[in-house]
Motif scaffolding. Sequence first.
Motif, PDB file in Angstrom:
ATOM      1  N   ASN A 330     -22.326 -16.642  -4.026  1.00 16.75           N
ATOM      2  CA  ASN A 330     -21.487 -15.453  -4.061  1.00 16.75           C
ATOM      3  C   ASN A 330     -20.173 -15.802  -3.374  1.00 16.75           C
ATOM      4  OD1 ASN A 330     -20.176 -13.030  -3.706  1.00 16.75           O
ATOM      5  ND2 ASN A 330     -21.943 -11.939  -2.890  1.00 16.75           N
ATOM      6  N   VAL A 331     -19.145 -16.109  -4.178  1.00 20.27           N
ATOM      7  CA  VAL A 331     -17.870 -16.569  -3.616  1.00 20.27           C
ATOM      8  C   VAL A 331     -17.246 -15.506  -2.725  1.00 20.27           C
ATOM      9  CG1 VAL A 331     -15.526 -17.314  -4.176  1.00 20.27           C
ATOM     10  CG2 VAL A 331     -17.458 -18.200  -5.489  1.00 20.27           C
ATOM     11  N   ASP A 332     -17.320 -14.256  -3.137  1.00 22.14           N
ATOM     12  CA  ASP A 332     -16.739 -13.189  -2.318  1.00 22.14           C
ATOM     13  C   ASP A 332     -17.414 -13.111  -0.953  1.00 22.14           C
ATOM     14  OD1 ASP A 332     -14.796 -12.279  -4.138  1.00 22.14           O
ATOM     15  OD2 ASP A 332     -16.287 -11.111  -5.230  1.00 22.14           O
ATOM     16  N   GLY A 333     -18.719 -13.386  -0.911  1.00 17.81           N
ATOM     17  CA  GLY A 333     -19.432 -13.378   0.358  1.00 17.81           C
ATOM     18  C   GLY A 333     -19.185 -14.630   1.179  1.00 17.81           C
ATOM     19  N   PHE A 334     -18.763 -15.692   0.504  1.00 19.81           N
ATOM     20  CA  PHE A 334     -18.503 -16.970   1.166  1.00 19.81           C
ATOM     21  C   PHE A 334     -17.130 -16.986   1.826  1.00 19.81           C
ATOM     22  CE2 PHE A 334     -16.902 -21.465   0.294  1.00 19.81           C
ATOM     23  CZ  PHE A 334     -17.522 -22.041   1.396  1.00 19.81           C
ATOM     24  N   VAL A 335     -16.184 -16.250   1.253  1.00 18.32           N
ATOM     25  CA  VAL A 335     -14.797 -16.235   1.734  1.00 18.32           C
ATOM     26  C   VAL A 335     -14.593 -15.065   2.698  1.00 18.32           C
ATOM     27  CG1 VAL A 335     -12.374 -16.026   1.071  1.00 18.32           C
ATOM     28  CG2 VAL A 335     -13.976 -17.280  -0.402  1.00 18.32           C
ATOM     29  N   SER A 336     -14.016 -15.344   3.847  1.00 16.44           N
ATOM     30  CA  SER A 336     -13.724 -14.284   4.817  1.00 16.44           C
ATOM     31  C   SER A 336     -12.379 -14.560   5.487  1.00 16.44           C
ATOM     32  CB  SER A 336     -14.815 -14.202   5.881  1.00 16.44           C
ATOM     33  OG  SER A 336     -14.449 -13.272   6.892  1.00 16.44           O
ATOM     34  N   ASP A 337     -11.459 -13.608   5.381  1.00 18.59           N
ATOM     35  CA  ASP A 337     -10.163 -13.783   6.037  1.00 18.59           C
ATOM     36  C   ASP A 337     -10.071 -13.007   7.353  1.00 18.59           C
ATOM     37  OD1 ASP A 337      -9.883 -11.162   5.249  1.00 18.59           O
ATOM     38  OD2 ASP A 337      -8.086 -11.474   4.028  1.00 18.59           O
ATOM     39  N   ASP A 338     -11.195 -12.502   7.849  1.00 13.72           N
ATOM     40  CA  ASP A 338     -11.181 -11.723   9.091  1.00 13.72           C
ATOM     41  C   ASP A 338     -10.613 -12.521  10.256  1.00 13.72           C
ATOM     42  OD1 ASP A 338     -12.295  -9.642   7.697  1.00 13.72           O
ATOM     43  OD2 ASP A 338     -14.332  -9.932   8.472  1.00 13.72           O
ATOM     44  N   ALA A 339     -11.080 -13.745  10.419  1.00 12.30           N
ATOM     45  CA  ALA A 339     -10.680 -14.544  11.578  1.00 12.30           C
ATOM     46  C   ALA A 339      -9.217 -14.984  11.482  1.00 12.30           C
ATOM     47  CB  ALA A 339     -11.589 -15.763  11.713  1.00 12.30           C
ATOM     48  N   ILE A 340      -8.761 -15.372  10.292  1.00 13.48           N
ATOM     49  CA  ILE A 340      -7.368 -15.811  10.176  1.00 13.48           C
ATOM     50  C   ILE A 340      -6.424 -14.622  10.281  1.00 13.48           C
ATOM     51  CG2 ILE A 340      -7.327 -15.749   7.637  1.00 13.48           C
ATOM     52  CD1 ILE A 340      -5.572 -18.319   9.921  1.00 13.48           C
ATOM     53  N   ARG A 341      -6.845 -13.456   9.806  1.00 14.82           N
ATOM     54  CA  ARG A 341      -6.047 -12.241  10.007  1.00 14.82           C
ATOM     55  C   ARG A 341      -5.895 -11.952  11.500  1.00 14.82           C
ATOM     56  NH1 ARG A 341      -4.751  -8.413   6.306  1.00 14.82           N
ATOM     57  NH2 ARG A 341      -5.400  -8.779   4.138  1.00 14.82           N
TER      58      ARG A 341
END
Length: 475
Positions: A330-341
């Motif tokens: 699940n690519v959407d579940g694999f990608v997270s921009d929370d930390a870089i934000r």
Amino acid sequence: MKRTLAAVLAAATTLTASACSLDSTSTSADSDTVTVVVGYQSKTINTVTAGTLLKAKGFLEKRLDDIGKSSGKHYDVQWQDYDTGAPITAQMVAEKIDIGSMGDYPLLINGSKTQANERAKTELVSITGYSPTGALNMIVVPPASAARTLDDLKGQKVSASVGSAGHGTLVRALDTAGIDPKTGVEVLNQQPQVGASALESGQVQALSQFVAWPGLLVFQNKAKLLYDGAEGNYPTFHGVVVRRDYAGQHPEVLDAFLQAQLDATDFLNQNPLEAAKLVADGSGLPQEVVYLYNGPGGTSFDTTLKPSLVQALKGDVPYLKSIGDFADLNVDGFVSDDAIRKAFTERGQNYDAALNSAANPSVLKGRDPVCDVAVNDPKLAGELWVDGADATQPAANPGCLLRAVREATARGAKIRAAYVPDAEFGTRWFADKSVWVRDGRDFLPFGTAAGAERYTGAHPGASIVDYQQALAGAA
């Protein structure tokens, strides 16, 4: 190829004897010490802001030291260098690497192979470098090869690191050209340096690899460019993954890493020549080759997880599944921009503004001293690097660059490198390795013979000339 990729995927899950010991999140006898194991690829230039350059500048250690002064903890950063992303994934599966960087295809394999184990499970948290068109991942052939297009590789042996970004470029390029990637060529699964030797010895007829291997071989006169990934016009990128379990236990480490990556990214974009020298020292690559990619107009070094890149990652999944066993991810579940934000916010920077920007953060600018005009068009601007000079010299267009090279040579200067964007795709390339076309008074550079022939075929009167003729004719 299916069997080969299956072997690669299997290798990524094989645990060594040492992997049975405590993972790197465990503290040593000193409970105040936190170990941080970073897997990187010193010769993969598009990852330097999370690897070679980051290590050379010490940005991560400095930020962790600052945290330790207030928390009382000591952070032990351990850097592990690999040739490709596959062994980094294997070590993350074994819970022996906490943070790693690699290309798009290896990232998918990483997410797929780690997801079954909650302690090993990873997420993609930032981008290191990217190309919106797939430029600079390339296919090269020997200098004397008669091959001019991908059709000429049918039935031939091609070296690639199966499951790598370079392999992904090959598979997609062949498919687009109507050549079955599984039967049209014979792919030999080789590490980049092994493939380079195989190309030189004639054991393979072509090599498809990620940066900086194609540029290195062409620079060394051991290969010529057959195909630039930009021809496929499909985004490619490299990024950073972290084990979620580790990030959950030590969120301050992930934050420090991303802050340090932003430090390195800013440094590279603001000081590209100095950054290239540091990366060259850390990787063993020639500075001229590093600067091809790290210089203005080369790779876009931008940490944001752009929707176009996430969408491209989703589009890579069918290609991986077509050549081997690949567990659904699940690519959407694999990608997270929370930390870089969060990292952007802590610096007082606007993440969304950077996210929505499609411009390369590093572009050539200034004034062309030869043509005495402003340098303001990245599609035309070139760059001259003269030996012994403290800075490079910008050129407004290919003709001005040719004049600059000619004038520098006439006064006895040694040319370290001259860079110019391909007239068809805009890919930054070596001027002396380009295929030049004369069209009236203009001289246009192309990365490949096929590109030059496409132009001359559409422009009656235009003709292909060699580099020396272009230098002599530039007005």
